[in-house]
Design a protein around this motif. Structure first.
Motif, PDB file in Angstrom:
ATOM      1  N   UNK A 136       0.833  -1.205   0.000  1.00 56.11           N
ATOM      2  CA  UNK A 136       0.000   0.000   0.000  1.00 56.11           C
ATOM      3  C   UNK A 136       0.868   1.256   0.000  1.00 56.11           C
ATOM      4  N   UNK A 137       1.923   1.249   0.775  1.00 49.95           N
ATOM      5  CA  UNK A 137       2.823   2.397   0.847  1.00 49.95           C
ATOM      6  C   UNK A 137       3.488   2.640  -0.500  1.00 49.95           C
ATOM      7  N   UNK A 138       3.925   1.564  -1.135  1.00 55.81           N
ATOM      8  CA  UNK A 138       4.575   1.672  -2.444  1.00 55.81           C
ATOM      9  C   UNK A 138       3.606   2.234  -3.482  1.00 55.81           C
ATOM     10  N   UNK A 139       2.367   1.737  -3.478  1.00 59.19           N
ATOM     11  CA  UNK A 139       1.359   2.203  -4.428  1.00 59.19           C
ATOM     12  C   UNK A 139       1.024   3.673  -4.185  1.00 59.19           C
ATOM     13  N   UNK A 140       0.901   4.060  -2.915  1.00 61.52           N
ATOM     14  CA  UNK A 140       0.592   5.448  -2.593  1.00 61.52           C
ATOM     15  C   UNK A 140       1.687   6.394  -3.068  1.00 61.52           C
ATOM     16  N   UNK A 141       2.943   5.964  -2.973  1.00 59.79           N
ATOM     17  CA  UNK A 141       4.059   6.787  -3.464  1.00 59.79           C
ATOM     18  C   UNK A 141       3.930   7.033  -4.960  1.00 59.79           C
ATOM     19  N   UNK A 142       3.567   5.983  -5.700  1.00 57.79           N
ATOM     20  CA  UNK A 142       3.417   6.109  -7.152  1.00 57.79           C
ATOM     21  C   UNK A 142       2.252   7.043  -7.480  1.00 57.79           C
ATOM     22  N   UNK A 143       1.121   6.847  -6.816  1.00 53.08           N
ATOM     23  CA  UNK A 143      -0.064   7.673  -7.075  1.00 53.08           C
ATOM     24  C   UNK A 143       0.214   9.141  -6.744  1.00 53.08           C
ATOM     25  N   UNK A 144       0.905   9.394  -5.627  1.00 52.32           N
ATOM     26  CA  UNK A 144       1.247  10.767  -5.246  1.00 52.32           C
ATOM     27  C   UNK A 144       2.097  11.432  -6.321  1.00 52.32           C
ATOM     28  N   UNK A 145       3.062  10.672  -6.834  1.00 53.60           N
ATOM     29  CA  UNK A 145       3.939  11.227  -7.867  1.00 53.60           C
ATOM     30  C   UNK A 145       3.150  11.589  -9.120  1.00 53.60           C
ATOM     31  N   UNK A 146       2.217  10.730  -9.508  1.00 57.39           N
ATOM     32  CA  UNK A 146       1.411  10.996 -10.704  1.00 57.39           C
ATOM     33  C   UNK A 146       0.523  12.226 -10.502  1.00 57.39           C
ATOM     34  N   UNK A 151       8.163  12.654 -10.557  1.00 57.48           N
ATOM     35  CA  UNK A 151       8.669  11.337 -10.939  1.00 57.48           C
ATOM     36  C   UNK A 151       8.565  10.384  -9.759  1.00 57.48           C
ATOM     37  N   UNK A 152       8.084   9.184 -10.022  1.00 59.43           N
ATOM     38  CA  UNK A 152       8.090   8.148  -8.982  1.00 59.43           C
ATOM     39  C   UNK A 152       9.522   7.681  -8.759  1.00 59.43           C
ATOM     40  N   UNK A 153       9.755   7.045  -7.624  1.00 61.99           N
ATOM     41  CA  UNK A 153      11.095   6.547  -7.330  1.00 61.99           C
ATOM     42  C   UNK A 153      11.546   5.552  -8.383  1.00 61.99           C
ATOM     43  N   UNK A 154      12.769   5.725  -8.826  1.00 57.84           N
ATOM     44  CA  UNK A 154      13.365   4.766  -9.758  1.00 57.84           C
ATOM     45  C   UNK A 154      14.247   3.844  -8.926  1.00 57.84           C
ATOM     46  N   UNK A 155      13.676   2.700  -8.556  1.00 56.60           N
ATOM     47  CA  UNK A 155      14.336   1.828  -7.591  1.00 56.60           C
ATOM     48  C   UNK A 155      15.477   1.011  -8.195  1.00 56.60           C
ATOM     49  N   UNK A 156      15.457   0.867  -9.520  1.00 50.57           N
ATOM     50  CA  UNK A 156      16.461   0.031 -10.178  1.00 50.57           C
ATOM     51  C   UNK A 156      17.556   0.918 -10.753  1.00 50.57           C
ATOM     52  N   UNK A 157      18.806   0.510 -10.575  1.00 52.49           N
ATOM     53  CA  UNK A 157      19.929   1.282 -11.101  1.00 52.49           C
ATOM     54  C   UNK A 157      19.806   1.441 -12.612  1.00 52.49           C
ATOM     55  N   UNK A 158      20.194   2.607 -13.122  1.00 48.18           N
ATOM     56  CA  UNK A 158      19.988   2.953 -14.526  1.00 48.18           C
ATOM     57  C   UNK A 158      20.551   1.919 -15.514  1.00 48.18           C
ATOM     58  N   UNK A 159      21.798   1.439 -15.349  1.00 49.91           N
ATOM     59  CA  UNK A 159      22.328   0.464 -16.310  1.00 49.91           C
ATOM     60  C   UNK A 159      21.514  -0.830 -16.357  1.00 49.91           C
TER      61      UNK A 159
END
Length: 219
Positions: A136-146, A151-159
């Motif tokens: 729920x916390x993860x989903x709320x972070x995405x919805x807040x960003x939208x 931008x939502x958190x980019x959890x994966x390293x760019x490469x």
């Protein structure tokens, strides 16, 4: 590029048909058209289609096709797979298909689409209620960003993201390169550790083989 997904879909359909034939009382996604809606504490609703629901065992199982089983056998189900099956179970409980007063089992059936390992791998465990708040916390972070045009958190390293995501160019293509982009994702860190451990085992195995070969010279 889509070959793995195509093979995975074909295996899904084949296996689900066979399972439905042998266990007609089970609910199978592609045949019974099972759809569930999980309502999180924040009120967000997430729909999904579980692969296998076993009411008699109070269980839900997701079918996954992977290229080899060694990694998942060593590391277990990924966080993504844990989240997915948890949401299925939550939706099934809320709809009354599973009984929350008894242990609810969640799991994944892994099959090697490369064919190197013919025996499937089943990982099953009891549902962890604490994951609901985490998701729920993860989903709320995405919805807040939208909603706030952020931008939502980019959890994966760019490469890594560039290699695994088809939306990399749209999502990160215009962002500056970060040479110091650190990998903090626990799953990727586990993968690095597993790789290093596997390499060391490979070296040790090679040395053991050579020593034994010398002792067996002439035998």
């Amino acid at each position: 590029p889509k070959w793995s997904a195509s093979v995975g879909t074909a295996i899904h359909n084949y296996v689900e048909k066979a399972i439905k034939t042998s266990h007609p009382d089970w609910l199978v996604g592609s045949i019974d058209d099972v759809e569930v809606t999980a309502t999180l504490p924040s009120g967000v609703e997430i729909k999904g289609h579980p692969d296998i629901v076993i009411p008699s065992d109070n269980a839900v199982i997701g079918i996954k096709t992977v290229d080899g089983l060694a990694y998942v056998r060593n590391q277990g189900a990924s966080l993504q797979h844990q989240y997915q099956r948890h949401l299925y179970a939550l939706g099934l409980i809320q709809s009354g298909a599973l009984d929350s007063s008894k242990p609810v089992l969640v799991g994944n059936l892994y099959m090697d689409r490369s064919g190197k390992e013919p025996q499937p791998l089943m990982l099953v465990e009891e549902m962890n209620p604490s994951l609901t708040a985490e998701i729920d916390l993860w989903v709320e972070d995405v919805i807040y960003a939208v909603k706030n045009n952020e931008d939502a958190n980019r959890d994966v390293a760019s490469p890594v993201c560039e290699r695994i995501c088809e939306f990399f160019t749209v999502c990160r293509g215009s962002l500056p390169d970060e040479d110091s982009d650190m990998i903090e994702d626990p799953e990727l860190i586990n993968a690095v550790e597993a790789y290093v451990r596997g390499r060391e085992m490979e070296k040790e195995g090679s040395a053991l083989k050579k020593e034994a070969q010398a002792l067996l010279n002439g035998v």
